[in-house]
Design a protein around this motif. Structure first.
Motif, short mmCIF file in Angstrom:
data_model
loop_
_atom_site.label_atom_id
_atom_site.label_comp_id
_atom_site.label_asym_id
_atom_site.label_seq_id
_atom_site.Cartn_x
_atom_site.Cartn_y
_atom_site.Cartn_z
N TRP A 31 -5.76 -9.78 24.02
CA TRP A 31 -5.73 -10.81 22.98
C TRP A 31 -7.07 -11.55 22.85
O TRP A 31 -7.14 -12.68 22.38
CB TRP A 31 -4.58 -11.79 23.21
N PRO A 85 10.68 -11.48 25.46
CA PRO A 85 9.60 -10.83 24.72
C PRO A 85 9.62 -11.11 23.22
O PRO A 85 8.56 -11.25 22.60
CB PRO A 85 9.81 -9.35 25.02
N TYR A 120 5.90 -12.08 21.31
CA TYR A 120 5.05 -11.07 20.71
C TYR A 120 5.51 -10.66 19.31
O TYR A 120 6.71 -10.60 19.02
CB TYR A 120 5.03 -9.80 21.57
N ASP A 121 4.52 -10.32 18.49
CA ASP A 121 4.74 -9.52 17.30
C ASP A 121 4.44 -8.08 17.69
O ASP A 121 3.34 -7.77 18.17
CB ASP A 121 3.81 -9.97 16.16
N ARG A 122 5.40 -7.20 17.49
CA ARG A 122 5.31 -5.83 17.97
C ARG A 122 4.94 -4.91 16.81
O ARG A 122 5.60 -4.92 15.77
CB ARG A 122 6.65 -5.40 18.59
N LEU A 131 1.12 -5.21 21.15
CA LEU A 131 1.67 -6.55 21.23
C LEU A 131 0.62 -7.57 20.78
O LEU A 131 -0.48 -7.61 21.33
CB LEU A 131 2.09 -6.87 22.66
N TYR A 132 0.97 -8.36 19.78
CA TYR A 132 0.17 -9.50 19.37
C TYR A 132 0.87 -10.77 19.83
O TYR A 132 2.10 -10.90 19.67
CB TYR A 132 0.04 -9.56 17.84
N LEU A 133 0.12 -11.72 20.39
CA LEU A 133 0.74 -12.99 20.75
C LEU A 133 1.12 -13.77 19.50
O LEU A 133 0.33 -13.87 18.56
CB LEU A 133 -0.22 -13.84 21.59
N LYS A 134 2.32 -14.33 19.49
CA LYS A 134 2.71 -15.20 18.39
C LYS A 134 1.84 -16.46 18.40
O LYS A 134 1.32 -16.88 19.45
CB LYS A 134 4.18 -15.58 18.53
N PRO A 160 -4.86 -6.71 19.92
CA PRO A 160 -3.60 -6.49 20.63
C PRO A 160 -3.78 -5.60 21.85
O PRO A 160 -4.72 -4.80 21.93
CB PRO A 160 -2.74 -5.80 19.58
N THR A 189 1.98 -2.18 25.53
CA THR A 189 2.86 -2.41 26.67
C THR A 189 2.40 -1.61 27.89
O THR A 189 2.50 -2.08 29.02
CB THR A 189 4.30 -2.01 26.32
#
Length: 272
Positions: A43, A144, A148-150, A163-166, A192, A195
């Motif tokens: 990130w 999760p 995260y935005d997946r 995975l992007y952090l919200k 991102p 996993t």
């Protein structure tokens, strides 16, 4: 695949030796200064090291803040290891966050890597994953879907995903020590991680053979200070604590982070 952060490490193991306190090294003349290689974590990107790069270059060091692919620990470490092989002479290898896991593997077997510096970082033993080292009270222990935005990506192994952090997690837990507008900009431009980057078991533990240094932000909510202290003690690292530093201490407090990197560089010069 859901990312599960186990948080199994949150303090020194019984019988572990205390960490060696950090000592600010005086300026040292060096016939062959080490090359500084800086590896960012999840990130984030190479620009996260801007404050450190500026000062290290001013002090006459060759610095390379390189791109960490964030696609999987095995391949990321192989990419960094390949880059290290292009450098002649001594190297100080620095990793932030997940980048700590990468340098722990990439440095293995490279005699030019003389010092390792961990900045709010994971330093896994063989068989450990990055996810296991966040600590019991890490913000990453939440569900999760709240973190995260997946996003699928082309060529992904079965079950792998980016995975992007919200935004709320990024602002409140990842970068709370930064001005809100700065943190918002960093959230918008985050890179991102997959996993598999967090769930792959470490194949090496370079800190077992290479002297190590640690920078610990005392307010880190991503990899807890307790977990970092455990890892630093285990590696017999020299520790520099940064009061109030969150997970992005490298951006909010580049001064003490650079001091620790320079201390590692001076140790290379002193031993050469």
């Amino acid at each position: 695949m859901a990312l599960v952060v186990l948080g199994v490490v949150d303090g020194p193991a019984a019988g572990s030796s205390p960490a060696t306190p950090a000592v600010t090294a005086p300026a040292t003349s060096c016939a062959a200064k080490p090359t500084m290689v800086l590896v960012h974590g999840a990130w984030a990107d190479a620009s996260s090291w801007s404050g450190e790069v500026t000062r290290l270059q001013r002090d006459g060091y060759v610095v390379r803040a390189i791109a960490n692919p964030l696609r999987g620990l095995t391949s990321d470490a192989a990419d960094v290891a390949a880059f290290l092989k292009t450098i002649s002479g001594p190297i100080v290898l620095v990793g932030h966050s997940y980048g700590g896991s990468v340098i722990t593997n990439a440095a293995a077997g490279n005699p030019n890597v003389k010092e390792l510096v961990y900045v709010n970082a994971a330093a896994p033993a063989v068989g450990e994953t990055t996810a296991q080292l966040s600590g019991k009270t890490s913000a990453l222990n939440a569900a999760p879907e709240t973190l995260y935005d997946r996003v699928p990506y082309s060529g992904a192994p079965a079950g792998d995903i980016e995975l992007y952090l919200k935004e709320k997690v990024f602002l409140q837990s990842f970068a709370p020590a930064l001005p809100t507008r700065t943190a918002e900009t960093l959230w918008a431009s985050q890179r991102p991680a997959t996993t598999s980057a967090f769930m792959t078991r470490s194949a090496a533990a370079a800190w077992q053979k290479i002297p190590s240094w640690y920078v610990i932000g005392t307010a880190d909510k991503i990899i807890t200070p307790e977990s970092q202290t455990f890892m630093a003690n285990r590696a017999h690292a020299r520790i520099k604590s940064v009061p109030g530093g969150s997970h992005l201490t490298l951006i909010s407090h580049p001064g003490p982070v650079t001091d620790q990197i320079l201390a590692a560089a001076h140790a290379v010069c002193s031993s050469s």
